[in-house]
Design an enzyme around this catalytic site. Structure first.
Site, PDB file in Angstrom:
ATOM      1  N   PRO A 110      21.132  53.652 -19.765  1.00 42.22           N
ATOM      2  CA  PRO A 110      22.308  52.869 -19.394  1.00 42.22           C
ATOM      3  C   PRO A 110      22.922  53.255 -18.050  1.00 42.22           C
ATOM      4  O   PRO A 110      22.953  54.432 -17.690  1.00 42.22           O
ATOM      5  CB  PRO A 110      23.299  53.146 -20.528  1.00 42.22           C
ATOM      6  CG  PRO A 110      22.808  54.385 -21.180  1.00 42.22           C
ATOM      7  CD  PRO A 110      21.328  54.385 -21.024  1.00 42.22           C
ATOM      8  N   ASN A 111      23.368  52.241 -17.352  1.00 42.80           N
ATOM      9  CA  ASN A 111      24.092  52.350 -16.076  1.00 42.80           C
ATOM     10  C   ASN A 111      23.210  52.711 -14.884  1.00 42.80           C
ATOM     11  O   ASN A 111      23.685  52.717 -13.747  1.00 42.80           O
ATOM     12  CB  ASN A 111      25.267  53.348 -16.177  1.00 42.80           C
ATOM     13  CG  ASN A 111      26.285  52.916 -17.221  1.00 42.80           C
ATOM     14  OD1 ASN A 111      26.758  51.785 -17.150  1.00 42.80           O
ATOM     15  ND2 ASN A 111      26.576  53.766 -18.175  1.00 42.80           N
ATOM     16  N   ASN A 149      14.589  58.742 -18.026  1.00 41.71           N
ATOM     17  CA  ASN A 149      15.950  59.212 -17.770  1.00 41.71           C
ATOM     18  C   ASN A 149      16.825  58.530 -18.818  1.00 41.71           C
ATOM     19  O   ASN A 149      17.222  57.375 -18.634  1.00 41.71           O
ATOM     20  CB  ASN A 149      16.415  58.851 -16.360  1.00 41.71           C
ATOM     21  CG  ASN A 149      17.812  59.401 -16.072  1.00 41.71           C
ATOM     22  OD1 ASN A 149      18.497  59.850 -16.984  1.00 41.71           O
ATOM     23  ND2 ASN A 149      18.220  59.356 -14.818  1.00 41.71           N
ATOM     24  N   ASP A 193      14.271  61.027 -32.186  1.00 41.09           N
ATOM     25  CA  ASP A 193      13.365  60.759 -33.309  1.00 41.09           C
ATOM     26  C   ASP A 193      12.209  59.852 -32.881  1.00 41.09           C
ATOM     27  O   ASP A 193      11.076  60.038 -33.337  1.00 41.09           O
ATOM     28  CB  ASP A 193      14.123  60.097 -34.465  1.00 41.09           C
ATOM     29  CG  ASP A 193      14.980  61.080 -35.240  1.00 41.09           C
ATOM     30  OD1 ASP A 193      14.892  62.294 -34.969  1.00 41.09           O
ATOM     31  OD2 ASP A 193      15.752  60.634 -36.111  1.00 41.09           O
ATOM     32  N   ARG A 236      26.715  53.352  -7.710  1.00 41.24           N
ATOM     33  CA  ARG A 236      27.389  54.136  -8.750  1.00 41.24           C
ATOM     34  C   ARG A 236      27.577  55.582  -8.292  1.00 41.24           C
ATOM     35  O   ARG A 236      26.594  56.294  -8.064  1.00 41.24           O
ATOM     36  CB  ARG A 236      26.525  54.115 -10.018  1.00 41.24           C
ATOM     37  CG  ARG A 236      27.059  54.991 -11.133  1.00 41.24           C
ATOM     38  CD  ARG A 236      26.039  55.131 -12.254  1.00 41.24           C
ATOM     39  NE  ARG A 236      26.567  55.974 -13.306  1.00 41.24           N
ATOM     40  CZ  ARG A 236      25.824  56.528 -14.251  1.00 41.24           C
ATOM     41  NH1 ARG A 236      24.517  56.318 -14.292  1.00 41.24           N
ATOM     42  NH2 ARG A 236      26.377  57.304 -15.151  1.00 41.24           N
ATOM     43  N   ARG A 279      27.535  67.439 -20.810  1.00 43.20           N
ATOM     44  CA  ARG A 279      26.229  67.057 -20.241  1.00 43.20           C
ATOM     45  C   ARG A 279      25.222  68.213 -20.307  1.00 43.20           C
ATOM     46  O   ARG A 279      24.064  68.060 -19.954  1.00 43.20           O
ATOM     47  CB  ARG A 279      26.382  66.605 -18.788  1.00 43.20           C
ATOM     48  CG  ARG A 279      27.208  65.348 -18.633  1.00 43.20           C
ATOM     49  CD  ARG A 279      27.195  64.854 -17.199  1.00 43.20           C
ATOM     50  NE  ARG A 279      28.355  64.049 -16.924  1.00 43.20           N
ATOM     51  CZ  ARG A 279      28.461  62.737 -17.142  1.00 43.20           C
ATOM     52  NH1 ARG A 279      27.435  62.069 -17.624  1.00 43.20           N
ATOM     53  NH2 ARG A 279      29.566  62.079 -16.869  1.00 43.20           N
ATOM     54  N   ARG A 337      27.569  70.199 -14.216  1.00 42.44           N
ATOM     55  CA  ARG A 337      28.565  69.167 -14.490  1.00 42.44           C
ATOM     56  C   ARG A 337      29.358  69.486 -15.766  1.00 42.44           C
ATOM     57  O   ARG A 337      29.367  70.613 -16.221  1.00 42.44           O
ATOM     58  CB  ARG A 337      27.861  67.807 -14.574  1.00 42.44           C
ATOM     59  CG  ARG A 337      27.128  67.478 -13.262  1.00 42.44           C
ATOM     60  CD  ARG A 337      26.547  66.093 -13.254  1.00 42.44           C
ATOM     61  NE  ARG A 337      27.602  65.078 -13.373  1.00 42.44           N
ATOM     62  CZ  ARG A 337      27.362  63.792 -13.642  1.00 42.44           C
ATOM     63  NH1 ARG A 337      26.115  63.371 -13.836  1.00 42.44           N
ATOM     64  NH2 ARG A 337      28.357  62.926 -13.722  1.00 42.44           N
ATOM     65  N   HIS A 390      22.712  62.799 -24.224  1.00 41.33           N
ATOM     66  CA  HIS A 390      23.663  63.710 -24.857  1.00 41.33           C
ATOM     67  C   HIS A 390      24.099  63.260 -26.246  1.00 41.33           C
ATOM     68  O   HIS A 390      24.856  63.954 -26.920  1.00 41.33           O
ATOM     69  CB  HIS A 390      24.908  63.849 -23.955  1.00 41.33           C
ATOM     70  CG  HIS A 390      24.567  63.951 -22.502  1.00 41.33           C
ATOM     71  ND1 HIS A 390      23.823  64.992 -21.994  1.00 41.33           N
ATOM     72  CD2 HIS A 390      24.797  63.110 -21.446  1.00 41.33           C
ATOM     73  CE1 HIS A 390      23.641  64.797 -20.682  1.00 41.33           C
ATOM     74  NE2 HIS A 390      24.219  63.666 -20.331  1.00 41.33           N
ATOM     75  N   HIS A 444      16.604  63.763 -14.635  1.00 45.13           N
ATOM     76  CA  HIS A 444      17.993  63.417 -14.306  1.00 45.13           C
ATOM     77  C   HIS A 444      18.199  63.576 -12.818  1.00 45.13           C
ATOM     78  O   HIS A 444      17.719  64.559 -12.217  1.00 45.13           O
ATOM     79  CB  HIS A 444      18.971  64.330 -15.053  1.00 45.13           C
ATOM     80  CG  HIS A 444      18.843  64.196 -16.533  1.00 45.13           C
ATOM     81  ND1 HIS A 444      19.401  63.147 -17.221  1.00 45.13           N
ATOM     82  CD2 HIS A 444      18.155  64.928 -17.439  1.00 45.13           C
ATOM     83  CE1 HIS A 444      19.082  63.258 -18.506  1.00 45.13           C
ATOM     84  NE2 HIS A 444      18.318  64.327 -18.659  1.00 45.13           N
ATOM     85  N   LEU A 445      18.906  62.630 -12.236  1.00 44.15           N
ATOM     86  CA  LEU A 445      19.203  62.710 -10.803  1.00 44.15           C
ATOM     87  C   LEU A 445      20.118  63.903 -10.520  1.00 44.15           C
ATOM     88  O   LEU A 445      19.893  64.673  -9.586  1.00 44.15           O
ATOM     89  CB  LEU A 445      19.896  61.412 -10.352  1.00 44.15           C
ATOM     90  CG  LEU A 445      19.048  60.149 -10.508  1.00 44.15           C
ATOM     91  CD1 LEU A 445      19.882  58.994 -11.031  1.00 44.15           C
ATOM     92  CD2 LEU A 445      18.375  59.789  -9.217  1.00 44.15           C
ATOM     93  N   SER A 446      21.167  64.034 -11.326  1.00 48.63           N
ATOM     94  CA  SER A 446      22.137  65.108 -11.091  1.00 48.63           C
ATOM     95  C   SER A 446      21.724  66.361 -11.856  1.00 48.63           C
ATOM     96  O   SER A 446      20.899  66.297 -12.776  1.00 48.63           O
ATOM     97  CB  SER A 446      23.529  64.648 -11.550  1.00 48.63           C
ATOM     98  OG  SER A 446      23.521  64.362 -12.941  1.00 48.63           O
ATOM     99  N   TYR A 464      25.032  60.536  -7.583  1.00 45.71           N
ATOM    100  CA  TYR A 464      23.711  59.956  -7.854  1.00 45.71           C
ATOM    101  C   TYR A 464      22.959  59.500  -6.605  1.00 45.71           C
ATOM    102  O   TYR A 464      21.816  59.037  -6.716  1.00 45.71           O
ATOM    103  CB  TYR A 464      23.856  58.786  -8.839  1.00 45.71           C
ATOM    104  CG  TYR A 464      24.417  59.218 -10.173  1.00 45.71           C
ATOM    105  CD1 TYR A 464      23.727  60.122 -10.972  1.00 45.71           C
ATOM    106  CD2 TYR A 464      25.640  58.730 -10.630  1.00 45.71           C
ATOM    107  CE1 TYR A 464      24.242  60.540 -12.195  1.00 45.71           C
ATOM    108  CE2 TYR A 464      26.160  59.138 -11.854  1.00 45.71           C
ATOM    109  CZ  TYR A 464      25.455  60.048 -12.627  1.00 45.71           C
ATOM    110  OH  TYR A 464      25.969  60.459 -13.837  1.00 45.71           O
TER     111      TYR A 464
HETATM  112  C1  DQA Z   1      22.080  61.208 -15.617  1.00 46.26           C
HETATM  113  C2  DQA Z   1      23.057  62.265 -16.131  1.00 46.26           C
HETATM  114  C3  DQA Z   1      23.793  61.782 -17.373  1.00 46.26           C
HETATM  115  O1  DQA Z   1      24.696  62.776 -17.828  1.00 46.26           O
HETATM  116  C4  DQA Z   1      24.582  60.519 -17.062  1.00 46.26           C
HETATM  117  O2  DQA Z   1      25.208  60.032 -18.226  1.00 46.26           O
HETATM  118  C5  DQA Z   1      23.764  59.486 -16.392  1.00 46.26           C
HETATM  119  C6  DQA Z   1      22.773  59.881 -15.381  1.00 46.26           C
HETATM  120  C7  DQA Z   1      21.390  61.639 -14.307  1.00 46.26           C
HETATM  121  O3  DQA Z   1      20.369  61.040 -13.970  1.00 46.26           O
HETATM  122  O4  DQA Z   1      21.876  62.527 -13.609  1.00 46.26           O
HETATM  123  O5  DQA Z   1      23.960  58.296 -16.601  1.00 46.26           O
HETATM  124  O6  DQA Z   1      21.054  61.034 -16.599  1.00 46.26           O
END
Ligand code: DQA
Length: 157
Positions: free
Chosen positions: A14-15, A78, A91, A22, A115, A111, A84, A104-106, A27
């Site tokens: 998501p997102n 990702n 599963d 964003r 996370r 953080r 989390h 993960h990008l970050s 990111y």
């Molecule tokens: C993320 C890190 C997650 O905590 C966050 O909710 C994201 C992006 C990352 O790529 O750093 O949406 O997965």
């Protein structure tokens, strides 16, 4: 005999469709389309293929993981915020038993404390976190190397 091309399913949670605009300080400014294009390019250079899908829906991601069995050799994922929270994704990874790499990008550990925990990472070969878009490319490398290693181990002597 030439080995069959390695097929990697890339799942973005998501997102991640908002990448580019964003929270660029966290990111970066690379868009998801740019990441996917580079994954395609790098996979092709290695004689492999990637199929990239983004979803904001947990159930859809579960279904995609279930359907990966027999169609893909590895999953590069990702899970974004579902990392989390999602026992369902964990599963599904356990059920299909395909080698998976979490990216993960970050840097999750630099953080908020919520996370720091990944429910999915334990069902992956490993996790790469904190290198921006590069995390995906390192993850692709890890996924390809893992499948190559498994194929070598399974090859008749
Ligand atoms: C993320 C890190 C997650 O905590 C966050 O909710 C994201 C992006 C990352 O790529 O750093 O949406 O997965």
């Amino acid at each position: 005999m030439t080995a069959a091309p390695i097929r990697v399913l890339v799942l973005h949670g998501p997102n991640l469709n908002l990448l580019g605009t964003r929270d660029p300080a966290i990111y970066g400014t690379t868009t998801l389309a740019e990441i996917d294009a580079e994954l395609h390019r790098r996979a092709a250079a290695r004689g492999a293929t990637v199929e990239c899908v983004q979803s904001n829906h947990e159930g859809e991601l579960v279904t995609l993981i279930q359907q990966a069995r027999g169609r893909f050799d590895a999953i590069l994922m990702n899970p974004a915020a579902y990392t989390h929270t999602s026992i369902a994704l964990r599963d599904a990874l356990e059920a299909v038993a395909l080698p998976a790499v979490e990216v993960h990008l970050s840097n999750l550990h630099a953080r908020e404390s919520f996370r720091h925990v990944s429910l999915t990472a334990a069902r992956c070969v490993g996790q790469i976190s904190g290198f921006g878009a590069q995390s995906y490319f390192l993850g692709l490398d890890a996924a390809l190397q893992t499948v190559e290693g498994l194929r070598r181990a399974q090859a008749p002597a």
